[in-house]
Design an enzyme around this catalytic site. Structure first.
Site, mmCIF file in Angstrom:
data_model
loop_
_atom_site.group_PDB
_atom_site.id
_atom_site.type_symbol
_atom_site.label_atom_id
_atom_site.label_comp_id
_atom_site.label_asym_id
_atom_site.label_seq_id
_atom_site.Cartn_x
_atom_site.Cartn_y
_atom_site.Cartn_z
ATOM 1 N N GLY A 12 0.819 -1.205 0.000
ATOM 2 C CA GLY A 12 0.000 0.000 0.000
ATOM 3 C C GLY A 12 0.854 1.257 0.000
ATOM 4 N N ASP A 13 0.199 2.404 -0.074
ATOM 5 C CA ASP A 13 0.871 3.715 -0.046
ATOM 6 C C ASP A 13 1.784 3.923 -1.247
ATOM 7 O OD1 ASP A 13 -0.188 4.326 2.611
ATOM 8 O OD2 ASP A 13 1.256 2.854 3.336
ATOM 9 N N GLU A 14 1.485 3.263 -2.371
ATOM 10 C CA GLU A 14 2.350 3.391 -3.553
ATOM 11 C C GLU A 14 2.046 4.639 -4.378
ATOM 12 O OE1 GLU A 14 1.397 -1.025 -2.862
ATOM 13 O OE2 GLU A 14 0.245 0.816 -3.143
ATOM 14 N N GLY A 15 0.946 5.302 -4.088
ATOM 15 C CA GLY A 15 0.562 6.468 -4.881
ATOM 16 C C GLY A 15 -0.567 6.160 -5.855
ATOM 17 N N LYS A 16 -1.414 5.188 -5.517
ATOM 18 C CA LYS A 16 -2.504 4.787 -6.422
ATOM 19 C C LYS A 16 -3.483 5.920 -6.674
ATOM 20 C CE LYS A 16 -3.725 1.446 -3.757
ATOM 21 N NZ LYS A 16 -2.609 1.679 -2.810
ATOM 22 N N GLY A 40 -5.876 5.880 2.497
ATOM 23 C CA GLY A 40 -5.882 7.298 2.162
ATOM 24 C C GLY A 40 -5.245 7.529 0.806
ATOM 25 N N HIS A 41 -6.012 8.049 -0.141
ATOM 26 C CA HIS A 41 -5.493 8.336 -1.474
ATOM 27 C C HIS A 41 -5.360 9.849 -1.639
ATOM 28 C CE1 HIS A 41 -6.859 4.219 -3.298
ATOM 29 N NE2 HIS A 41 -5.940 4.124 -2.367
ATOM 30 N N THR A 128 -5.448 0.719 12.268
ATOM 31 C CA THR A 128 -5.626 2.172 12.196
ATOM 32 C C THR A 128 -6.718 2.666 13.145
ATOM 33 O OG1 THR A 128 -7.236 1.951 10.401
ATOM 34 C CG2 THR A 128 -4.910 2.243 9.780
ATOM 35 N N GLN A 221 -5.039 -0.021 -0.743
ATOM 36 C CA GLN A 221 -3.855 -0.638 -0.128
ATOM 37 C C GLN A 221 -3.074 -1.461 -1.167
ATOM 38 O OE1 GLN A 221 -6.627 -1.979 2.762
ATOM 39 N NE2 GLN A 221 -5.709 -0.775 4.374
ATOM 40 N N THR A 297 -3.088 7.777 9.089
ATOM 41 C CA THR A 297 -2.678 7.766 10.502
ATOM 42 C C THR A 297 -1.627 8.807 10.835
ATOM 43 O OG1 THR A 297 -0.913 6.170 10.071
ATOM 44 C CG2 THR A 297 -3.114 5.288 10.568
ATOM 45 N N LYS A 327 7.657 7.771 -7.278
ATOM 46 C CA LYS A 327 8.643 8.265 -6.318
ATOM 47 C C LYS A 327 10.091 7.898 -6.660
ATOM 48 C CE LYS A 327 6.006 9.398 -2.263
ATOM 49 N NZ LYS A 327 6.014 9.441 -0.797
ATOM 50 N N SER A 399 5.900 8.175 -12.379
ATOM 51 C CA SER A 399 5.479 9.341 -11.608
ATOM 52 C C SER A 399 6.718 9.937 -10.947
ATOM 53 C CB SER A 399 4.459 8.939 -10.542
ATOM 54 O OG SER A 399 4.269 9.997 -9.622
ATOM 55 N N TYR A 400 6.927 11.236 -11.112
ATOM 56 C CA TYR A 400 8.150 11.861 -10.607
ATOM 57 C C TYR A 400 7.873 13.049 -9.686
ATOM 58 C CZ TYR A 400 6.979 14.701 -14.716
ATOM 59 O OH TYR A 400 6.309 15.450 -15.648
#
Length: 417
Positions: A12-16, A40-41, A128, A221, A297, A327, A399-400
């Site tokens: 998760g948290d990859e930037g979807k 969270g997106h 969470t 996620q 969180t 990233k 994505s940069y």
């Protein structure tokens, strides 16, 4: 018409959210098929930051519509907050939101249960405390509430009496909620949704619509947090892989593509195994440069090097057809980049974990590649080629930066270099 699913290829948290937002302009429907407000997106639109925990990542002033599917557990109070924020900048946007009547609700007492259970555990799992686990538990134990219960007040009252009676027996004095208070709360939330002109429907009613237009399915996620195939018990409570589209009435065979979003490195929030976690100073450097703190969180994310065995596992589990890398700019300026190419599992070298158990016992085997000053450098292109060669999946986009428009195809990058 094209149907594509976008899922997280790691923890998760990859930037979807940004990725879905970037592609959404080409689709009529953006469908969220699983998860709840524990995800969270984050998206940026017109230089403003929006964090959606429940809403699909549509472009608010586009023609796209959003559908919240039956695989979700919906915190209505949180959903209303998100809609009210968008309504301030984009009046009328709520009328483009459709909610499946079969979706389950996260109720106020679920959050209380979440905290109680976490405190009672000998070894907390890092929840969470958004009530997701207890809501899914009630769903499976047949004590949950669906959206359609909001439209039958007698049935809602009857079920609240039965279920809260049971919960008081289980939790004793810790459980202080009353049926009438929860009923009043839900009726108030229902009125707010109706005032916002949100639509209530079902995947059955939408079946022909979805099959005669373009649909972008948004996962929550990442594959390694999937209830069935993630690093159990350090997982979420629902489906995070492409097979979750079944909750919207689709088969994975109906998908044209399954795009897996990955960071150029790896992160994880909360407890659980993390074979490539970097505990030395370089880990903190990457964390600060990447602003690796949870959108839900605020917790610091654990940071590590890219994990190819995990990506191969995600490829097979979720049927990934292409990668989108995010990233990579965070690694700019590093002289060397480590990549995990295999695990040593009890003296057996494995390129692909046999089961999620291997994540608990596997020791990473690294190769070291040359770093790059910026993502327009040939060494970054070599890094992507290395990933493609070792996983058998093409990287289609890069994505940069955090903004939606800070993204390009790999071919565009090659032309620059």
């Amino acid at each position: 018409m094209e149907r594509v699913a976008i899922v997280g290829a790691q923890w998760g948290d990859e930037g979807k959210g940004k990725v879905v937002n970037y592609f959404s302009k080409g689709y009529e429907w953006i469908v969220r098929f699983s998860g709840g407000a524990n995800a969270g997106h984050t998206i940026y639109y017109n230089n403003k930051k929006y964090v959606n925990h429940l809403l699909p990542s549509i472009i608010p002033n586009s023609n796209s519509k959003a559908f919240l599917g039956a695989g979700m557990v919906i915190d209505i109070e949180q959903l209303i907050k998100e809609l009210e924020i968008l309504e301030t900048d984009f009046p009328g946007v709520s009328s483009k939101i459709y909610i499946d009547l079969e979706a389950f609700m996260v109720l106020p007492y679920h959050k209380e249960e979440d905290g109680i259970l976490e405190e009672l555990r000998k070894n907390p799992i890092g929840t969470t405390r958004k009530g997701i686990g207890p809501a899914y538990t009630d769903k499976v134990s047949r004590e949950g509430f669906k959206i359609y219960h909001l439209f039958d007040e007698d049935l809602l009252k009857e079920r609240l009496e039965e279920i809260i009676y049971l919960k008081k027996k289980i939790f004793g004095k810790r459980f202080k909620f009353k049926p009438k208070d929860i009923f009043s709360f839900l009726m108030n939330q229902k009125r707010k949704l109706e005032k916002l002109n949100v639509n209530f429907t079902s995947a059955i009613d939408m079946a022909n619509v979805f099959r005669n237009t373009s649909v972008l399915f948004e996962g929550a996620q990442g594959v390694l947090l999937d209830l069935d195939f993630g690093t159990y018990p350090f997982v979420t409570s629902g489906a995070t892989m492409a097979h979750g589209v079944s909750s919207v009435g689709f088969s994975t065979f109906e998908l044209d593509e399954v795009l897996g979003v990955l960071k150029a490195y790896t992160t994880r929030v909360g407890e659980g195994p993390f074979p490539t976690e970097e505990l030395k100073e370089i880990g903190e450097v990457i964390r600060k440069k990447g602003n690796e703190f949870g959108a839900t969180t605020g917790r610091p994310r654990r940071v590590g090097w890219l994990d190819l065995p995990a990506l191969r596992y995600a490829k097979l589990r979720s049927g990934l057809t292409k990668f989108i890398i995010t990233k990579a700019d965070v690694l700019n300026g590093l002289d060397e980049i480590k990549v995990c190419v295999a695990y040593n599992v009890n003296r057996d070298v494995k390129e692909i974990p046999t089961s999620s158990y291997d994540f608990f016992v596997g020791k990473p085997i690294y190769e070291t590649l040359k770093g790059w000053p910026d993502t327009n450098h040939i060494n970054f292109l070599k890094y992507m080629s290395f990933i493609e060669e070792k996983t058998g999946i093409e990287i289609s986009h890069i994505s940069y930066g955090p903004k939606t428009e800070e993204m390009c195809s790999k071919n565009d990058l090659i032309m620059k270099i």
